[in-house]
Design a protein around this motif. Structure first.
Motif, mmCIF file in Angstrom:
data_model
loop_
_atom_site.group_PDB
_atom_site.id
_atom_site.type_symbol
_atom_site.label_atom_id
_atom_site.label_comp_id
_atom_site.label_asym_id
_atom_site.label_seq_id
_atom_site.Cartn_x
_atom_site.Cartn_y
_atom_site.Cartn_z
ATOM 1 N N TYR A 193 0.859 -1.182 0.000
ATOM 2 C CA TYR A 193 0.000 0.000 0.000
ATOM 3 C C TYR A 193 0.898 1.235 0.000
ATOM 4 C CZ TYR A 193 -3.390 -3.462 1.452
ATOM 5 O OH TYR A 193 -4.184 -4.570 1.505
ATOM 6 N N TYR A 194 0.393 2.345 -0.508
ATOM 7 C CA TYR A 194 1.219 3.550 -0.504
ATOM 8 C C TYR A 194 0.384 4.804 -0.307
ATOM 9 C CZ TYR A 194 -0.311 4.043 -5.360
ATOM 10 O OH TYR A 194 -1.066 4.165 -6.494
ATOM 11 N N LEU A 195 1.066 5.795 0.229
ATOM 12 C CA LEU A 195 0.548 7.158 0.324
ATOM 13 C C LEU A 195 1.718 8.044 -0.078
ATOM 14 C CD1 LEU A 195 -1.568 9.294 1.039
ATOM 15 C CD2 LEU A 195 -0.708 9.220 3.391
ATOM 16 N N ASP A 196 1.563 8.726 -1.192
ATOM 17 C CA ASP A 196 2.625 9.540 -1.761
ATOM 18 C C ASP A 196 3.871 8.659 -1.940
ATOM 19 O OD1 ASP A 196 0.811 11.671 -1.765
ATOM 20 O OD2 ASP A 196 1.339 12.228 0.276
ATOM 21 N N SER A 197 4.981 8.986 -1.340
ATOM 22 C CA SER A 197 6.201 8.202 -1.538
ATOM 23 C C SER A 197 6.433 7.171 -0.437
ATOM 24 C CB SER A 197 7.419 9.138 -1.617
ATOM 25 O OG SER A 197 7.553 9.841 -0.398
ATOM 26 N N ARG A 198 5.494 7.048 0.489
ATOM 27 C CA ARG A 198 5.640 6.088 1.595
ATOM 28 C C ARG A 198 4.950 4.768 1.259
ATOM 29 N NH1 ARG A 198 3.409 10.022 5.994
ATOM 30 N NH2 ARG A 198 2.356 10.757 4.130
ATOM 31 N N ASP A 199 5.563 3.675 1.672
ATOM 32 C CA ASP A 199 5.125 2.323 1.338
ATOM 33 C C ASP A 199 4.772 1.572 2.626
ATOM 34 O OD1 ASP A 199 4.943 0.203 -0.680
ATOM 35 O OD2 ASP A 199 6.665 -0.665 0.365
ATOM 36 N N PHE A 200 3.689 0.759 2.580
ATOM 37 C CA PHE A 200 3.213 0.051 3.769
ATOM 38 C C PHE A 200 2.861 -1.393 3.452
ATOM 39 C CE2 PHE A 200 1.969 4.489 3.762
ATOM 40 C CZ PHE A 200 2.627 4.950 4.892
ATOM 41 N N SER A 201 2.953 -2.251 4.472
ATOM 42 C CA SER A 201 2.651 -3.676 4.310
ATOM 43 C C SER A 201 1.175 -3.984 4.453
ATOM 44 C CB SER A 201 3.413 -4.491 5.354
ATOM 45 O OG SER A 201 4.786 -4.308 5.199
ATOM 46 N N THR A 202 0.447 -3.145 5.190
ATOM 47 C CA THR A 202 -0.969 -3.432 5.445
ATOM 48 C C THR A 202 -1.830 -2.183 5.240
ATOM 49 O OG1 THR A 202 -0.904 -2.826 7.799
ATOM 50 C CG2 THR A 202 -0.329 -5.128 7.228
ATOM 51 N N MET A 203 -3.103 -2.415 5.030
ATOM 52 C CA MET A 203 -4.061 -1.313 4.916
ATOM 53 C C MET A 203 -4.113 -0.541 6.234
ATOM 54 S SD MET A 203 -6.504 0.250 3.048
ATOM 55 C CE MET A 203 -7.540 -0.712 1.980
ATOM 56 N N GLU A 204 -4.001 -1.252 7.348
ATOM 57 C CA GLU A 204 -4.037 -0.595 8.660
ATOM 58 C C GLU A 204 -2.875 0.377 8.822
ATOM 59 O OE1 GLU A 204 -5.777 0.690 11.912
ATOM 60 O OE2 GLU A 204 -6.674 -0.739 10.516
ATOM 61 N N GLU A 205 -1.684 -0.013 8.368
ATOM 62 C CA GLU A 205 -0.531 0.900 8.417
ATOM 63 C C GLU A 205 -0.798 2.132 7.562
ATOM 64 O OE1 GLU A 205 3.204 -0.927 7.341
ATOM 65 O OE2 GLU A 205 2.821 -2.634 8.647
ATOM 66 N N LEU A 206 -1.370 1.917 6.384
ATOM 67 C CA LEU A 206 -1.722 3.029 5.503
ATOM 68 C C LEU A 206 -2.687 3.978 6.209
ATOM 69 C CD1 LEU A 206 -1.894 4.454 2.682
ATOM 70 C CD2 LEU A 206 -3.749 2.861 2.159
ATOM 71 N N LYS A 207 -3.707 3.432 6.825
ATOM 72 C CA LYS A 207 -4.712 4.257 7.503
ATOM 73 C C LYS A 207 -4.128 5.055 8.659
ATOM 74 C CE LYS A 207 -8.786 1.479 6.437
ATOM 75 N NZ LYS A 207 -9.894 0.702 7.016
ATOM 76 N N GLN A 208 -3.166 4.472 9.360
ATOM 77 C CA GLN A 208 -2.618 5.121 10.555
ATOM 78 C C GLN A 208 -1.473 6.087 10.277
ATOM 79 O OE1 GLN A 208 -4.313 4.984 13.334
ATOM 80 N NE2 GLN A 208 -5.678 3.631 12.188
ATOM 81 N N THR A 209 -0.972 6.105 9.048
ATOM 82 C CA THR A 209 0.144 7.003 8.746
ATOM 83 C C THR A 209 -0.301 8.463 8.813
ATOM 84 O OG1 THR A 209 2.007 7.364 7.279
ATOM 85 C CG2 THR A 209 -0.135 7.111 6.228
ATOM 86 N N GLU A 210 0.612 9.318 9.193
ATOM 87 C CA GLU A 210 0.315 10.741 9.315
ATOM 88 C C GLU A 210 0.301 11.381 7.929
ATOM 89 O OE1 GLU A 210 2.794 14.339 11.085
ATOM 90 O OE2 GLU A 210 2.062 13.009 12.673
ATOM 91 N N ILE A 211 -0.787 12.062 7.621
ATOM 92 C CA ILE A 211 -0.905 12.741 6.327
ATOM 93 C C ILE A 211 -0.664 14.243 6.474
ATOM 94 C CG2 ILE A 211 -3.406 13.079 6.454
ATOM 95 C CD1 ILE A 211 -3.416 12.460 3.380
ATOM 96 N N SER A 212 -0.928 14.754 7.658
ATOM 97 C CA SER A 212 -0.712 16.160 7.961
ATOM 98 C C SER A 212 -0.356 16.243 9.438
ATOM 99 C CB SER A 212 -1.986 16.954 7.654
ATOM 100 O OG SER A 212 -1.764 18.339 7.744
ATOM 101 N N LYS A 213 0.087 17.355 9.883
ATOM 102 C CA LYS A 213 0.540 17.519 11.273
ATOM 103 C C LYS A 213 -0.427 16.891 12.277
ATOM 104 C CE LYS A 213 2.854 21.737 10.040
ATOM 105 N NZ LYS A 213 2.861 23.176 10.131
ATOM 106 N N GLY A 214 -0.043 15.729 12.802
ATOM 107 C CA GLY A 214 -0.823 15.072 13.834
ATOM 108 C C GLY A 214 -2.113 14.422 13.376
ATOM 109 N N ILE A 215 -2.363 14.374 12.068
ATOM 110 C CA ILE A 215 -3.607 13.796 11.544
ATOM 111 C C ILE A 215 -3.279 12.516 10.782
ATOM 112 C CG2 ILE A 215 -5.573 14.139 9.995
ATOM 113 C CD1 ILE A 215 -5.189 17.172 10.406
ATOM 114 N N SER A 216 -3.862 11.403 11.229
ATOM 115 C CA SER A 216 -3.664 10.159 10.476
ATOM 116 C C SER A 216 -4.580 10.159 9.259
ATOM 117 C CB SER A 216 -3.938 8.939 11.352
ATOM 118 O OG SER A 216 -5.310 8.811 11.610
ATOM 119 N N PHE A 217 -4.181 9.419 8.248
ATOM 120 C CA PHE A 217 -4.936 9.353 6.993
ATOM 121 C C PHE A 217 -6.397 8.990 7.255
ATOM 122 C CE2 PHE A 217 -4.740 7.183 2.518
ATOM 123 C CZ PHE A 217 -5.535 8.175 1.991
ATOM 124 N N ALA A 218 -6.640 7.968 8.054
ATOM 125 C CA ALA A 218 -8.007 7.498 8.295
ATOM 126 C C ALA A 218 -8.832 8.435 9.173
ATOM 127 C CB ALA A 218 -7.976 6.112 8.927
#
Length: 113
Positions: free
Chosen positions: A60-85
């Motif tokens: 899974y990916y968000l911009d240039s970051r790569d993840f093993s699971t959908m959950e990791e993708l959802k929990q990654t920070e997209i903006s200051k202190g805000i997770s994607f999900a």
């Protein structure tokens, strides 16, 4: 004379629809790519697998970051202190799997223009 095509316009939707699109694409065995705007910045999110086979070794990916699971993708920070999900405002989808947003039935049925 120029004609304005609504099908080319971005569509606003809850971020959960982005995750639904990725999940549905994976169920169909295809790679997923969703381009969207959040807080004035363009982003790309999606998933891919081995040689286009998205049922094995899915990444899974968000911009240039790569993840093993959908959950990791959802929990990654997209903006200051805000997770994607946890995005509460709607995102503006500009492209979905290489097509205009209105070509995606999940966007068509669950969004406001």
């Amino acid at each position: 004379m120029f004609f304005h095509s609504k099908e080319k316009e971005p569509i606003s939707c809850p971020v959960s629809v982005v995750f639904d699109i990725i999940s549905c694409d994976l169920e169909l065995g295809i790679c997923s790519d969703v381009a969207f705007i959040f807080c004035g910045r363009k982003h790309q999110a999606g998933a891919w697998g081995d040689d286009g086979e998205t049922k094995k070794n899915v990444r899974y990916y968000l911009d240039s970051r790569d993840f093993s699971t959908m959950e990791e993708l959802k929990q990654t920070e997209i903006s200051k202190g805000i997770s994607f999900a946890s995005i509460t405002e709607w995102v503006r989808v500009t492209e979905c799997d290489g097509c205009y947003p209105l070509g995606e039935s999940l966007l068509k049925s669950q969004t406001k223009g």
